[in-house]
Scaffold this motif. Structure first.
Motif, PDB file in Angstrom:
ATOM      1  N   LEU A 579      16.507   7.837 -25.755  1.00  0.00           N
ATOM      2  CA  LEU A 579      16.128   8.684 -24.635  1.00  0.00           C
ATOM      3  C   LEU A 579      17.322   8.800 -23.699  1.00  0.00           C
ATOM      4  N   GLU A 580      17.790  10.009 -23.518  1.00  0.00           N
ATOM      5  CA  GLU A 580      19.000  10.227 -22.731  1.00  0.00           C
ATOM      6  C   GLU A 580      18.747   9.968 -21.243  1.00  0.00           C
ATOM      7  N   GLY A 581      19.670   9.222 -20.634  1.00  0.00           N
ATOM      8  CA  GLY A 581      19.613   8.984 -19.199  1.00  0.00           C
ATOM      9  C   GLY A 581      18.472   8.093 -18.748  1.00  0.00           C
ATOM     10  N   ILE A 582      17.926   7.306 -19.660  1.00  0.00           N
ATOM     11  CA  ILE A 582      16.760   6.477 -19.345  1.00  0.00           C
ATOM     12  C   ILE A 582      17.054   5.041 -19.751  1.00  0.00           C
ATOM     13  N   SER A 583      16.509   4.098 -18.991  1.00  0.00           N
ATOM     14  CA  SER A 583      16.744   2.676 -19.240  1.00  0.00           C
ATOM     15  C   SER A 583      15.493   2.024 -19.810  1.00  0.00           C
ATOM     16  N   HIS A 584      15.225   0.818 -19.378  1.00  0.00           N
ATOM     17  CA  HIS A 584      14.210  -0.052 -19.978  1.00  0.00           C
ATOM     18  C   HIS A 584      12.815   0.247 -19.424  1.00  0.00           C
ATOM     19  N   ALA A 585      11.805  -0.175 -20.194  1.00  0.00           N
ATOM     20  CA  ALA A 585      10.406  -0.225 -19.745  1.00  0.00           C
ATOM     21  C   ALA A 585       9.841   1.130 -19.347  1.00  0.00           C
ATOM     22  N   PHE A 586      10.256   2.203 -20.014  1.00  0.00           N
ATOM     23  CA  PHE A 586       9.753   3.517 -19.610  1.00  0.00           C
ATOM     24  C   PHE A 586       8.273   3.686 -19.914  1.00  0.00           C
ATOM     25  N   LEU A 587       7.716   2.921 -20.881  1.00  0.00           N
ATOM     26  CA  LEU A 587       6.286   3.043 -21.158  1.00  0.00           C
ATOM     27  C   LEU A 587       5.419   2.493 -20.021  1.00  0.00           C
ATOM     28  N   GLN A 588       6.015   1.706 -19.126  1.00  0.00           N
ATOM     29  CA  GLN A 588       5.285   1.234 -17.956  1.00  0.00           C
ATOM     30  C   GLN A 588       5.265   2.270 -16.844  1.00  0.00           C
ATOM     31  N   MET A 589       5.895   3.428 -17.069  1.00  0.00           N
ATOM     32  CA  MET A 589       5.979   4.473 -16.048  1.00  0.00           C
ATOM     33  C   MET A 589       5.280   5.753 -16.492  1.00  0.00           C
ATOM     34  N   MET A 590       4.342   5.653 -17.411  1.00  0.00           N
ATOM     35  CA  MET A 590       3.704   6.849 -17.954  1.00  0.00           C
ATOM     36  C   MET A 590       2.987   7.657 -16.886  1.00  0.00           C
ATOM     37  N   ALA A 591       2.543   7.005 -15.818  1.00  0.00           N
ATOM     38  CA  ALA A 591       1.808   7.710 -14.768  1.00  0.00           C
ATOM     39  C   ALA A 591       2.693   8.653 -13.971  1.00  0.00           C
ATOM     40  N   PHE A 592       4.004   8.378 -13.933  1.00  0.00           N
ATOM     41  CA  PHE A 592       4.881   9.211 -13.092  1.00  0.00           C
ATOM     42  C   PHE A 592       6.211   9.540 -13.757  1.00  0.00           C
ATOM     43  N   LEU A 593       6.321   9.377 -15.083  1.00  0.00           N
ATOM     44  CA  LEU A 593       7.539   9.737 -15.810  1.00  0.00           C
ATOM     45  C   LEU A 593       7.155  10.605 -17.007  1.00  0.00           C
ATOM     46  N   PRO A 594       7.398  11.913 -16.941  1.00  0.00           N
ATOM     47  CA  PRO A 594       7.001  12.799 -18.052  1.00  0.00           C
ATOM     48  C   PRO A 594       7.627  12.403 -19.379  1.00  0.00           C
ATOM     49  N   GLU A 595       8.895  11.961 -19.365  1.00  0.00           N
ATOM     50  CA  GLU A 595       9.544  11.573 -20.613  1.00  0.00           C
ATOM     51  C   GLU A 595       8.844  10.395 -21.272  1.00  0.00           C
ATOM     52  N   ALA A 596       8.247   9.506 -20.483  1.00  0.00           N
ATOM     53  CA  ALA A 596       7.523   8.372 -21.054  1.00  0.00           C
ATOM     54  C   ALA A 596       6.290   8.844 -21.815  1.00  0.00           C
ATOM     55  N   ARG A 597       5.583   9.813 -21.265  1.00  0.00           N
ATOM     56  CA  ARG A 597       4.405  10.347 -21.960  1.00  0.00           C
ATOM     57  C   ARG A 597       4.813  11.047 -23.255  1.00  0.00           C
ATOM     58  N   GLN A 598       5.931  11.757 -23.214  1.00  0.00           N
ATOM     59  CA  GLN A 598       6.397  12.424 -24.425  1.00  0.00           C
ATOM     60  C   GLN A 598       6.855  11.407 -25.465  1.00  0.00           C
ATOM     61  N   ALA A 599       7.528  10.343 -25.022  1.00  0.00           N
ATOM     62  CA  ALA A 599       7.949   9.298 -25.949  1.00  0.00           C
ATOM     63  C   ALA A 599       6.746   8.599 -26.563  1.00  0.00           C
ATOM     64  N   ALA A 600       5.686   8.388 -25.783  1.00  0.00           N
ATOM     65  CA  ALA A 600       4.475   7.771 -26.318  1.00  0.00           C
ATOM     66  C   ALA A 600       3.870   8.643 -27.420  1.00  0.00           C
ATOM     67  N   LYS A 601       3.929   9.959 -27.259  1.00  0.00           N
ATOM     68  CA  LYS A 601       3.437  10.853 -28.305  1.00  0.00           C
ATOM     69  C   LYS A 601       4.290  10.753 -29.563  1.00  0.00           C
ATOM     70  N   THR A 602       5.595  10.608 -29.392  1.00  0.00           N
ATOM     71  CA  THR A 602       6.471  10.428 -30.546  1.00  0.00           C
ATOM     72  C   THR A 602       6.123   9.145 -31.289  1.00  0.00           C
ATOM     73  N   ILE A 603       5.915   8.069 -30.548  1.00  0.00           N
ATOM     74  CA  ILE A 603       5.545   6.801 -31.174  1.00  0.00           C
ATOM     75  C   ILE A 603       4.201   6.940 -31.876  1.00  0.00           C
ATOM     76  N   GLY A 604       3.265   7.666 -31.262  1.00  0.00           N
ATOM     77  CA  GLY A 604       1.980   7.912 -31.905  1.00  0.00           C
ATOM     78  C   GLY A 604       2.132   8.668 -33.214  1.00  0.00           C
ATOM     79  N   ALA A 605       3.050   9.640 -33.247  1.00  0.00           N
ATOM     80  CA  ALA A 605       3.308  10.376 -34.488  1.00  0.00           C
ATOM     81  C   ALA A 605       3.904   9.459 -35.547  1.00  0.00           C
ATOM     82  N   TRP A 606       4.767   8.528 -35.148  1.00  0.00           N
ATOM     83  CA  TRP A 606       5.308   7.549 -36.094  1.00  0.00           C
ATOM     84  C   TRP A 606       4.192   6.671 -36.669  1.00  0.00           C
ATOM     85  N   ILE A 607       3.299   6.213 -35.802  1.00  0.00           N
ATOM     86  CA  ILE A 607       2.184   5.372 -36.266  1.00  0.00           C
ATOM     87  C   ILE A 607       1.349   6.130 -37.295  1.00  0.00           C
TER      88      ILE A 607
END
Length: 676
Positions: A579-607
């Motif tokens: 994830l460009e320009g992003i550091s650690h623990a972004f999944l803990q910021m899903m409530a206020f970080l759009p990229e975290a929600r999108q990354a969670a969807k990517t992980i869901g697609a992997w699962i």
């Protein structure tokens, strides 16, 4: 100021200073005589005479604010080290997270728990406005952070009822959420049971039809964050994939240091394989397929458990070979035992364990060797990959840029800090200096022209710089990402040090070069070659990003050295996203970080992709007939093919991440173009 005069920072001296200032100020207000003031103040006093008190108050506040920010106004303030490190959205997310941390730290000493919960939110709102005060508060706390402070900071969403209500309102609803207790296997039956949180978003009547589950080992620095702290992501995955999810509340340090969490999670894996899911509602008619996922410290546990499974199976294999050899010649040779560096001489039981059908690692911490410099072997791994598969990867290119310490104006900078002088500054210079170009001396006594309007890099200051613009690529001087991102807003060096000390415990004497259950990054190729499909995602500005790159490279090299005809090319087995320009623990910021929600969807697609691979391999497609299990609760029953899952993953993150294939070229090309 008093503590500085005394020469010892002290909270008591600061309290004394505040009290003395208030007493002196109150005495001046009560006893002060206007006629004794300096004439300039007397004139000023007469000028404001007759104004409303609120105007005087606002004017005084504005004057104070101007004095506090005068250096910012005239351009004499210190440069901002994080100005170009993060994406704007991530920096805003860390602003919210820092304010929450500061508010909860401030309210932590309050004894009535109801008052603490309320004040935590009120103080957080205050720190949202006064962001600099929040950063200073958090910096001071992290410098000597205790276990309780770690848990207060990282578990606030699960423990504070106000935040918990807000979080529950924003996440998908689950049909099943319960807490289970699993006894340890017979070889460890004297140990306490393991607590597991079970989640399911589908129709409860369809639960028994599943034979694939997601097993999550949640992160939390090995010291905190049980499954409820990860429910935003868990609920999203349960809804997207339709799979049952078991999240393990393994016991944490310092009460249970290494290797307890790994042994406990390994035992749970064995129990689930033997139980076939009957304990949480599966039919148990089929063998259980397990996808293992872990983030941060949970990524370390996930990798260590996988290595322990492979280690156990190798021990069973060697024991069988030794038995055959003993029957023939009464000898017990063990030709491969030392090469694999077994952590124990005997297996715990005499049957092999099915390997996970896939593992997903999210910003994992895989190396406990907290060194500053990258070893030549580690640099060679990245350099070898950069010349082949990873060369076109833009995020890895950004990682390379952090390793080139001489292309910046500051040797501590990890982002481009050489830029043209601002238009405002050049306009002022032109008023004073006409038709003159400023010069800057070099090591040889010559000068560097700054007519280009930028400051020179360290490389340009060096006498007789290299003429080969690619020569830096062979340099062996490079710092680890832990040291490069020293100023990270999420994981500071103090926190890393605290987590490592707590996890290792008071009696540990680890060998960081060989203990691959502690530092999976040093695992031998013989075990890495047997790894299942491994998908990894990490922020490119994460202090642990080196772990992701190096571990993925080692798996690829191991599978190249010990190829398997069933797996095909190593790139089909190992997949990495950044994830460009992003550091650690972004999944803990899903409530206020759009990229975290999108990354969670990517992980869901992997699962979902890994689950579908299991169905295709076994020839059982339980998701495609009339009794198919819902992928989501929307009412549509369907299965995502691996190709479609990969397409969906790309759609989710097209704007925010790049793969290894795209990362290194962007970073290296930008750097070379900027230097020459």
């Amino acid at each position: 100021m008093l503590d500085h005069l005394v020469g010892k920072p002290s909270a008591n001296w600061k309290r004394t200073q505040v009290l003395l200032t208030m007493i002196v100020g109150y005495w001046i207000i009560i006893k002060g005589d206007t006629n004794r003031l300096p004439k300039i103040l007397q004139k000023f006093n007469k000028s404001i005479d007759g104004n409303a008190p609120w105007k005087i108050t606002v004017s005084a506040w504005m004057a104070y604010y101007l004095i506090q920010n005068l250096f910012h106004l005239v351009g004499l303030n210190a440069p901002e080290p994080l100005a170009r490190l993060y994406k704007r959205s991530f920096y805003r997310a860390t602003w919210i997270l820092t304010a929450l941390d500061a508010g909860f730290f401030t309210a932590q000493p309050l004894k009535p728990i109801w008052l603490r919960h309320i004040c935590s939110i009120l103080f957080s709102v205050y720190y949202l406005v006064f962001a600099d005060a929040a950063e200073e508060k958090v910096r001071r706390v992290r410098a000597t952070m205790s276990v309780e402070q770690m848990r207060v900071s990282w578990e606030k969403v699960a423990t504070n009822p106000i935040l918990s209500i807000i979080s529950k309102a924003t996440r998908p609803r689950l049909s099943i959420r319960r807490i289970l207790q699993f006894d340890r296997p017979d070889y460890h039956q004297h140990l306490s049971p393991t607590e597991v949180y079970f989640f399911y978003a589908g129709d409860p009547d369809t639960l028994a039809q599943h034979n694939t589950i997601l097993l999550q080992f949640p992160g939390g620095g090995f010291v905190s964050m049980p499954p409820p702290c990860h429910e935003d992501a868990i609920a999203a995955w349960a809804k997207q994939t339709g799979l049952p999810i078991c999240s393990v509340n393994y016991k944490k340090a310092p009460e249970y240091p290494y290797p307890w969490p790994i042994d406990e999670c390994f035992d749970l894996y064995v129990t689930l394989i033997r139980d076939r899911g009957k304990s949480f509602g599966l039919s148990g008619d089929k063998d259980l397929n397990i996808i293992v996922l872990g983030d941060s410290a949970g990524g370390n546990v996930t990798t260590a458990v996988t290595l322990k499974i492979l280690q156990h199976n190798e021990q069973i294999k060697q024991k069988s070979q030794q038995s055959s050899s003993l029957a023939e010649s009464f000898l017990t040779p063990s030709p491969t035992l030392t090469s694999i560096q077994m952590q124990q001489s005997e297996p715990l039981f005499n049957t092999k364990i099915p390997v996970p059908c896939g593992i997903i690692l999210i910003y994992p911490a895989l190396d406990f060797e907290m060194s500053c410099w990258m070893s030549p072997d580690q640099l060679s791994l990245i350099r070898a990959e950069s010349k082949t598969q990873l060369f076109r990867s833009s995020s890895l290119e950004s990682l390379w840029q952090t390793k080139d310490h001489f292309s910046h104006a500051s040797p501590l900078s990890v982002v481009p800090d050489i830029e043209k002088t601002s238009l405002w500054r050049r306009a002022l210079d032109n008023l004073n200096i006409t038709n003159k170009s400023k010069t800057l001396p070099t090591a040889s006594g010559s000068s560097l022209s700054s007519t280009s309007g930028r400051d020179p890099s360290i490389r340009e200051r060096v006498h007789q710089p290299s003429v080969d613009k690619h020569a830096w690529g062979s340099s062996r001087l490079a710092m680890t990402s832990r040291m490069s991102f020293f100023n990270d807003r999420i994981i500071s060096p103090d926190m890393m040090r605290a987590m490592a000390i707590l996890y290792l415990g008071p009696h540990a004497n680890p060998d960081f070069d060989t203990d691959y259950l502690l530092s999976p990054i040093v695992a031998p190729f013989e075990l890495l070659a047997k790894f299942p499909k491994t998908f990894m995602i990490c922020g490119e500005k994460d202090p642990f990003v080196d772990d992701t790159v190096i571990f993925a490279s080692r798996i690829r090299q191991a599978k190249t050295q010990f190829p398997s005809p069933l797996e095909g090319h190593p790139n089909n087995v190992v997949r990495v996203k950044f994830l460009e320009g992003i550091s650690h623990a972004f999944l803990q910021m899903m409530a206020f970080l759009p990229e975290a929600r999108q990354a969670a969807k990517t992980i869901g697609a992997w699962i979902r992709e890994l689950a579908d691979d299991v169905d295709e391999t076994s020839g059982l497609n339980s998701f495609s007939d009339s009794t198919s299990l819902p992928l989501s609760s929307s009412g549509t029953n369907r299965t995502l093919s691996p190709e479609l899952a990969e397409v969906n993953a790309a759609v989710h993150v097209a704007e925010i991440i790049t793969s290894e294939k795209e990362m290194i070229n962007r970073r290296k090309q930008q750097l070379v173009d900027g230097l020459y």
